[in-house]
Design a protein around this motif. Structure first.
Motif, mmCIF file in Angstrom:
data_model
loop_
_atom_site.group_PDB
_atom_site.id
_atom_site.type_symbol
_atom_site.label_atom_id
_atom_site.label_comp_id
_atom_site.label_asym_id
_atom_site.label_seq_id
_atom_site.Cartn_x
_atom_site.Cartn_y
_atom_site.Cartn_z
ATOM 1 N N LYS A 86 0.854 -1.187 0.000
ATOM 2 C CA LYS A 86 0.000 0.000 0.000
ATOM 3 C C LYS A 86 0.892 1.240 0.000
ATOM 4 O O LYS A 86 1.814 1.348 0.783
ATOM 5 C CB LYS A 86 -0.880 -0.012 1.249
ATOM 6 N N ASN A 87 0.617 2.159 -0.896
ATOM 7 C CA ASN A 87 1.413 3.382 -0.963
ATOM 8 C C ASN A 87 0.906 4.375 0.073
ATOM 9 O O ASN A 87 -0.272 4.711 0.084
ATOM 10 C CB ASN A 87 1.320 4.001 -2.359
ATOM 11 N N ILE A 88 1.803 4.803 0.946
ATOM 12 C CA ILE A 88 1.445 5.826 1.919
ATOM 13 C C ILE A 88 2.422 6.984 1.764
ATOM 14 O O ILE A 88 3.511 6.821 1.218
ATOM 15 C CB ILE A 88 1.443 5.297 3.371
ATOM 16 N N ASP A 89 2.024 8.125 2.253
ATOM 17 C CA ASP A 89 2.876 9.308 2.214
ATOM 18 C C ASP A 89 3.826 9.238 3.408
ATOM 19 O O ASP A 89 3.488 9.678 4.510
ATOM 20 C CB ASP A 89 2.012 10.571 2.267
ATOM 21 N N CYS A 90 4.997 8.652 3.202
ATOM 22 C CA CYS A 90 5.961 8.491 4.295
ATOM 23 C C CYS A 90 6.418 9.838 4.837
ATOM 24 O O CYS A 90 6.591 9.993 6.047
ATOM 25 C CB CYS A 90 7.160 7.680 3.840
ATOM 26 N N GLY A 91 6.598 10.812 3.957
ATOM 27 C CA GLY A 91 7.044 12.135 4.410
ATOM 28 C C GLY A 91 6.048 12.772 5.361
ATOM 29 O O GLY A 91 6.422 13.257 6.440
ATOM 30 N N GLY A 92 4.782 12.759 4.996
ATOM 31 C CA GLY A 92 3.743 13.341 5.853
ATOM 32 C C GLY A 92 3.557 12.562 7.140
ATOM 33 O O GLY A 92 3.413 13.141 8.227
ATOM 34 N N ALA A 93 3.586 11.227 7.033
ATOM 35 C CA ALA A 93 3.415 10.391 8.224
ATOM 36 C C ALA A 93 4.577 10.583 9.191
ATOM 37 O O ALA A 93 4.381 10.663 10.406
ATOM 38 C CB ALA A 93 3.282 8.931 7.828
ATOM 39 N N CYS A 94 5.793 10.681 8.655
ATOM 40 C CA CYS A 94 6.971 10.860 9.514
ATOM 41 C C CYS A 94 7.041 12.278 10.084
ATOM 42 O O CYS A 94 7.514 12.468 11.207
ATOM 43 C CB CYS A 94 8.239 10.504 8.761
ATOM 44 N N ASN A 95 6.573 13.272 9.332
ATOM 45 C CA ASN A 95 6.514 14.635 9.888
ATOM 46 C C ASN A 95 5.590 14.664 11.096
ATOM 47 O O ASN A 95 5.917 15.275 12.115
ATOM 48 C CB ASN A 95 6.022 15.629 8.833
ATOM 49 N N ALA A 96 4.461 13.998 11.002
ATOM 50 C CA ALA A 96 3.529 13.950 12.123
ATOM 51 C C ALA A 96 4.131 13.156 13.283
ATOM 52 O O ALA A 96 4.036 13.552 14.448
ATOM 53 C CB ALA A 96 2.212 13.320 11.684
ATOM 54 N N ARG A 97 4.756 12.031 12.971
ATOM 55 C CA ARG A 97 5.337 11.167 14.002
ATOM 56 C C ARG A 97 6.469 11.873 14.752
ATOM 57 O O ARG A 97 6.625 11.710 15.956
ATOM 58 C CB ARG A 97 5.869 9.892 13.346
ATOM 59 N N CYS A 98 7.260 12.653 14.047
ATOM 60 C CA CYS A 98 8.458 13.278 14.631
ATOM 61 C C CYS A 98 8.239 14.733 15.051
ATOM 62 O O CYS A 98 9.207 15.430 15.377
ATOM 63 C CB CYS A 98 9.611 13.185 13.641
ATOM 64 N N SER A 99 7.005 15.201 15.047
ATOM 65 C CA SER A 99 6.739 16.619 15.323
ATOM 66 C C SER A 99 7.177 17.060 16.715
ATOM 67 O O SER A 99 7.548 18.215 16.903
ATOM 68 C CB SER A 99 5.258 16.928 15.122
ATOM 69 N N LEU A 100 7.176 16.180 17.698
ATOM 70 C CA LEU A 100 7.571 16.552 19.058
ATOM 71 C C LEU A 100 8.970 16.057 19.438
ATOM 72 O O LEU A 100 9.371 16.187 20.587
ATOM 73 C CB LEU A 100 6.553 16.009 20.065
ATOM 74 N N SER A 101 9.692 15.517 18.482
ATOM 75 C CA SER A 101 11.015 14.963 18.763
ATOM 76 C C SER A 101 12.012 16.070 19.093
ATOM 77 O O SER A 101 11.968 17.166 18.544
ATOM 78 C CB SER A 101 11.509 14.179 17.553
ATOM 79 N N SER A 102 12.965 15.749 19.976
ATOM 80 C CA SER A 102 14.020 16.715 20.293
ATOM 81 C C SER A 102 15.051 16.773 19.169
ATOM 82 O O SER A 102 15.792 17.733 19.064
ATOM 83 C CB SER A 102 14.698 16.330 21.607
ATOM 84 N N ARG A 103 15.097 15.734 18.339
ATOM 85 C CA ARG A 103 16.003 15.691 17.187
ATOM 86 C C ARG A 103 15.189 15.329 15.943
ATOM 87 O O ARG A 103 15.239 14.195 15.452
ATOM 88 C CB ARG A 103 17.111 14.675 17.433
ATOM 89 N N PRO A 104 14.421 16.276 15.420
ATOM 90 C CA PRO A 104 13.472 15.966 14.348
ATOM 91 C C PRO A 104 14.104 15.461 13.057
ATOM 92 O O PRO A 104 13.530 14.594 12.395
ATOM 93 C CB PRO A 104 12.735 17.278 14.122
ATOM 94 N N ARG A 105 15.279 15.953 12.689
ATOM 95 C CA ARG A 105 15.901 15.491 11.436
ATOM 96 C C ARG A 105 16.317 14.023 11.541
ATOM 97 O O ARG A 105 16.103 13.228 10.622
ATOM 98 C CB ARG A 105 17.101 16.367 11.084
ATOM 99 N N LEU A 106 16.903 13.643 12.670
ATOM 100 C CA LEU A 106 17.292 12.252 12.897
ATOM 101 C C LEU A 106 16.049 11.364 12.959
ATOM 102 O O LEU A 106 16.018 10.279 12.369
ATOM 103 C CB LEU A 106 18.087 12.137 14.193
ATOM 104 N N CYS A 107 15.033 11.834 13.640
ATOM 105 C CA CYS A 107 13.784 11.090 13.761
ATOM 106 C C CYS A 107 13.149 10.850 12.390
ATOM 107 O O CYS A 107 12.738 9.745 12.060
ATOM 108 C CB CYS A 107 12.824 11.848 14.679
ATOM 109 N N LYS A 108 13.092 11.901 11.569
ATOM 110 C CA LYS A 108 12.477 11.775 10.238
ATOM 111 C C LYS A 108 13.273 10.848 9.338
ATOM 112 O O LYS A 108 12.697 10.096 8.551
ATOM 113 C CB LYS A 108 12.340 13.150 9.589
ATOM 114 N N ARG A 109 14.596 10.862 9.455
ATOM 115 C CA ARG A 109 15.421 9.973 8.638
ATOM 116 C C ARG A 109 15.176 8.512 9.012
ATOM 117 O O ARG A 109 14.972 7.654 8.143
ATOM 118 C CB ARG A 109 16.899 10.326 8.794
#
Length: 103
Positions: free
Chosen positions: A41-64
């Motif tokens: 199933k194709n999902i928008d990984c970028g959007g899903a990961c932006n939401a998942r990592c929105s409160l992370s202290s290291r958002p770039r590492l989290c998104k990667r």
């Protein structure tokens, strides 16, 4: 003598049948449990990961890390943390050091 051989053969056959039924039941249960996970199933990984990592202290590492996990699993658990039961593949992926890979 022939009866004991027949008894042993029937016992082995019945154990084999029970093992196959148990294995089939585990597959059926895992399919039911993974209903939110749809392979391919194709999902928008970028959007899903932006939401998942929105409160992370290291958002770039989290998104990667999230992006890698999303690309492999085709799912991202909802929310900013936890909820790993919604995406078992995401929850079980580990690093070479044995730590959980996915945020």
């Amino acid at each position: 003598m022939a009866i004991s051989k027949l008894l042993i053969v029937s016992l082995v056959a019945s154990l084999l049948v029970l093992h196959l039924v148990e294995a089939d039941q585990k597959v059926v249960n895992s399919d039911i449990q993974d209903a939110s996970y749809t392979p391919g199933k194709n999902i928008d990984c970028g959007g899903a990961c932006n939401a998942r990592c929105s409160l992370s202290s290291r958002p770039r590492l989290c998104k990667r890390a999230c992006g890698t996990c999303c690309a492999r699993c085709k799912c991202v658990p909802p929310g900013t943390s936890g909820n790993h039961d919604a995406c078992p593949c995401y929850a079980t992926m580990t690093t070479r050091g044995g730590r959980l890979k996915c945020p």
